[in-house]
Enzyme design. Sequence first.
Site, PDB file in Angstrom:
ATOM      1  CG  ASP A  57      -5.413   9.810 -10.466  1.00  0.00           C
ATOM      2  OD1 ASP A  57      -6.650   9.304 -11.179  1.00  0.00           O
ATOM      3  OD2 ASP A  57      -4.238   9.858 -11.097  1.00  0.00           O
ATOM      4  CD  GLU A 117      -5.753   2.099   4.655  1.00  0.00           C
ATOM      5  OE1 GLU A 117      -4.476   1.503   4.811  1.00  0.00           O
ATOM      6  OE2 GLU A 117      -6.103   2.047   3.538  1.00  0.00           O
ATOM      7  CB  ALA A 128      -6.395 -12.188  -0.680  1.00  0.00           C
ATOM      8  CB  THR A 158      -9.093 -14.276   6.361  1.00  0.00           C
ATOM      9  OG1 THR A 158      -8.237 -13.460   6.317  1.00  0.00           O
ATOM     10  CG2 THR A 158      -8.427 -15.961   6.613  1.00  0.00           C
ATOM     11  NE  ARG A 159     -12.622  -8.894   1.184  1.00  0.00           N
ATOM     12  CZ  ARG A 159     -13.976  -8.517   1.163  1.00  0.00           C
ATOM     13  NH1 ARG A 159     -15.073  -9.645   1.342  1.00  0.00           N
ATOM     14  NH2 ARG A 159     -14.340  -7.542   1.041  1.00  0.00           N
ATOM     15  CB  SER A 183      -5.308  -8.369  10.071  1.00  0.00           C
ATOM     16  OG  SER A 183      -5.965  -6.911  10.339  1.00  0.00           O
ATOM     17  CE  LYS A 222      -7.415  -3.057  11.510  1.00  0.00           C
ATOM     18  NZ  LYS A 222      -6.377  -3.859  11.405  1.00  0.00           N
ATOM     19  CG  ASP A 272       1.354   8.011 -10.834  1.00  0.00           C
ATOM     20  OD1 ASP A 272       0.255   7.398 -11.568  1.00  0.00           O
ATOM     21  OD2 ASP A 272       1.380   7.940  -9.378  1.00  0.00           O
ATOM     22  CG  ASP A 301      -2.335   7.269 -15.258  1.00  0.00           C
ATOM     23  OD1 ASP A 301      -3.574   6.603 -15.345  1.00  0.00           O
ATOM     24  OD2 ASP A 301      -1.674   7.584 -14.338  1.00  0.00           O
TER      25      ASP A 301
END
Lengths: 613, 686
Positions: free
Chosen positions: B303, B344, B375, B377-378, B380, B391, B514, B518
């Site tokens: 992964d 991030e 979700a 406006t995507r 903040s 952004k 995990d 999987d």
Amino acid sequence: MKFTEIVQIVLFFGLGIALTPVLGRFMARVFKGERTILHPLLFPIEKLVYRLTGIDPKEEMSWARYLWAVVIMTSVGFASLMAILMTQKWLPLNTQGLDNLSWHLAFNTAWSFTCNADWQSYSGEATMTYLSQTLGLSVHQFLSGSAGLAILVAVGRALARASVRTIGNFWVDLTRCTLYIVIPLSVIWAIPLAWQGVPQTWKAYPTANLVESYTAQVQKTDDKGNLVTASVPKVDDKGRPVVGADGKPVMVDQPVMVDQKVETQPIPVGPVASYESCKQLFTNGGGWYGVNSAHPFENPTPLAGFLEMLAIIAVPMAQVYMFGLLIGNKRHAWCLFAVMLGLYVLSFGVAWYAETRPNPVVDNIMPLMEGKEQRFGVMNSVLWGVSATAIDNGSVNSMHDSWMPIAGMMPMWNILIGEIMFGGIGCGVYCMLFHVLITVFIAGLMIGRTPEYLGKKLGAWEATWAVIGVLLPNAACLIPTAISVVLPAGVASMNNAGPHGLSEVLYAFGEAANNNGSAFAGLNANVPWYDVALGIAIIIGRFAPIAAALAIVGRLASKKTVEPSAGTLPVHGWTFGLTLAGVIIVVAALTFFPALCLGPLIEHGLMQAGRVF
Amino acid sequence: MSTTFKIDYPVLVRQAVIGAFKKLNPRDEIKNLVMFVVWIGSILTTVWLFIDFSSFNLQICVWLWFTCLFANFAEAMAEGRGKAHADELRRMRTKTTARKLVDDREVIVPSSELMVGDLIVCTAGDLVAADGEVVAGIATVDESAITGESAPVVRESGGDRSAVTGGTRVTSDRIIVRVTAAEGNSFLDRMISMIEGARRQLTPNEIALNIVLVSLTALFIVVVLVLPPMAVYDEKAAGQSGVVLTSLPVLLSLIVCLIPTTIGGLLSAIGIAGIDRLMRRNVLATSGRAVEAAGDVDVLLLDKTGTITLGNRMATEFIPAPGVDLSVLADAAQLASLADETPEGRSIVTLAKDKFNLRGREVADPHATFVRFSAQTRMSGVNLDDRRIRKGAAESLKAWIISQGGTYPAEVASEVERISRSGGTPLVVAENKHVLGVILLKDIVKGGIKERFEQLRAMGIRTVMITGDNPLTAAAIAAEAGVDDFIAQAKPEDKLARIRKEQEGGKLIAMIGDGTNDAPSLAQADVGVAMNTGTQAAREAGNMVDLDSNPTKLIEVVEIGKQLLMTRGALTTFSIANDVSKYFAILPAMFGLLYATEKGGYGPLQAYNIMFLHSPQSAILSAVIFNALIIVALIPLALRGVKYRPLGAKVILRRNMLIYGVGGILVPFLFIKLIDVALVGLHLAP
């Protein structure tokens, strides 16, 4: 070492190597069913053979059926050959009024020839009628060689397959091999031999008048032709009469001998050239004459001798290349080729060196010619002897037991190591396969992977059969040797005393268990014990490797093939080649060093100290 | 990786010594045919003492027994180390009680009475009584007892962190756990029985190697047994009597020296030690077969996140729009991210702080209203008085700017395009209707991972990266990390399909996973390593569990598997190579007097006594003693494993062949000579 000798050695190996790709490619094409130059002539015959015998050339066999077919062919061949040999007296073409063979000699000879060993406990010209030589023995020289090559073809084909349960059709492989390879090559090679003076005739033995007549002692016969014996008292070693339990001398029968003046001599001839070329080309080695290629009619000129030696190596060398083409991995084939050639040249080097050292016992006279090829010299004797034993041919042009102890040990070593220096037709490569698998097994683990060969993972099945293929012939050599040297019947046949006698017996069982057929000479093997024991050793030596090879590739053909990566063990290149050579030498040395110590090695030591046998 | 287990060596050795004697029981000995031959030899030489007693025969007898004992000792040592580990694990489980939920009432029951499907309650301070799955609640769990990691981990119902292991301790909150494995059948139990070797089955490679070793043994027995007749024949021919040494103890000595006792005696120790080594790295395997398969792996499915890259994307660069000052952009980006708790977001704050020395301002600024990501406006950001800073994804920001009548500069658009293509994620920053610039978020490839992949490639192992990213991003990261191949926008089915496809071609696949989704892939893969933090389904499907839940561990697992096979191969080679020197010791001793011409002199075969060993007796004894001692000397190597280097097959073969093959031929010459000198010095041999 003379300049001409060097030239001959270079020519010999050079021509052998040069012929390899040419002949190998031709053989591979034949077995892949592709058209060759011979097809216009022979393809109709091939089709006819299938029609007459009811063989379906498209039918495929599992490994077990393939093996069964080999067993059937050999057994039927054995039974018919034994029948011919035991009735030859009454059959046609008995120009010399020769007798039937004893049951044990027939047993031994029949297995020997059907299993491609061609060990001879007899002298051909004094024992075999023309019918026995041609219809009996010669047929099997063709067939047994073809069968061996057919098996190698099946092995190569199976290794190239994946996820398939079948490995080909034995009858088709056998037919193609006999038709396109064995017969044409034998014919071609017979021509120069006949030209060089090898007899090719069906006439009765001509009679020659002796320049100098002599008197010989022969056993007296009565009017009916029965041998006459007289009853005489038995004496012990010291010449004293042996007295039985009842106080009377023990009586034994002894032949009555009379003098006979000999003025003429029959000259044994026959269709020798064609017999000879097949004998040399397809690793048979059973001579027309008892002394084999030391007889001037089998080997009349230096050129004939050279061609016959080249015939020994031509097909066995080419079969390695053919194997490479069949498995689709020429680099692996050349690696095997190099290992085989290396061991071969090494063996020749040691033997030649030992043979050209002075012998202190005979005041260091050089060269030592007793028992060697009188006309062509010591080098030709050594090269022939080493070649015929490295390759499972077994023909001789000198008596190996006349060689120096260490030199004489090299043909023995070549045989005991398992006949893998190009080896017999077919079996040279598939016997090498066992060593390759054992090497791959150990080396594979050592690089941290489950061992794999040509993209196939090796497991318990392959390991089991690979060791059976190596182990059984070795046991079939050592065990009867040990029995023979304590058995009175075994000791009585030895011509020489001491360690040299042991060497003779070890050599005999070694060649039998490896299907070589060459003789060290000096051992009178035509007695029930040796005939039977050697016959059984021949059977084990033939079928254990065949069964093992087919069982292994049968399983491998059904497995998936994995593409090689940097992590897989490469089966080519120096590293692998040297590892393989090391494994072969160490395994063979560990198996035979003790026995060799008690034979040629101790003899060598004694000779240095001035004692010979 | 820290191990929590310390092995008490004096105790271990003492127990192993006792174990070595216990294992002399024929029922144990017959399991190993090579050593069984030695065992029979020991008994025969003991019996022989009553027929022909001599100091020499006694010493041979003693050393043959020692050979058996040393091999047993090696096995007992390996088992002992595993057992110590297993005992440690077992201790955690003793005397656990559980609060079982029966009709919403808690009943205290011993953990041994729990059945699969029972619900148990665990609150802070409780030991989890059995393996299970959290069905309600969230809690921190201290798993240090099995992982050695001291920081507690979060376990919650639903999702991929729902599995709890029996024997771990809940440190906060309350969870309800559904039992998935009854006692005696839990993960821990299977591990313990594996380590103790009670249910250890021979792996395919062990079986095949055993066949080779047993065949060699048979061959050498034949080789030795045919010697007396030949020797007696030679003796008779020489007109001598009683000069060849072919007494029973001598023949048995030769057999024992030749048969591969070194590898035969250490084989089971190597296998047990391999599993134990894995355990030391905090990986539990459910079978020896899995460990071996790890050595054979051709393809690793990895992964991206967590294995190849650090867990999250990080801000690495601010790229201002034309005419905008860099520090303005950084300041705005930081402001917009102050309330952003995602990794991030935090990385943007940190980058601005590190690069422009902008101190993080108070989130609790009274004038500030934070706009959270949604979700729809995507994007903040923050409203600070009349400054509206945002952004977000380029498309959303573009729409926002244009809706306010602003313009979206072409330079910014091309910059966004460039970043996407290079595998990064662009975030556009804007204030009111002006675009200020772009923040570059990048996946950070773990340090050293590229070198690791290069090593794998040298070993012939291909790496395939699995990621949910789009193909462009995936390709860029794949190139940076140096993986051989990647699957972008991967769904769980894609993984499974890839595994099947590779297996079609005969390849062996290893993967680590995990999540519950999987599980099919883990089950299909030849080596499936489940992370301990993973779901119960994943842990059941795999054949190994990584207690540290460290995805990079897969590479170590492969190395351990390889090391296991290499150790076997190396010791086999060494064992066989040793035989050469033993011949040079024993054969001259047996046959040296043949054809001796003068009294007290030697015959021609004495020339092979190239070590100049003192006497026939001292020579034979030296070889037998060397053969016994080498087993003990190699126990550490068997337990530790042959040194592994990530190199190509050819190089490894050449190396190991030189060390264990050529070395195996030469080394014994030296030591046999030394033992001979010692024996003579101690007057133990004439």
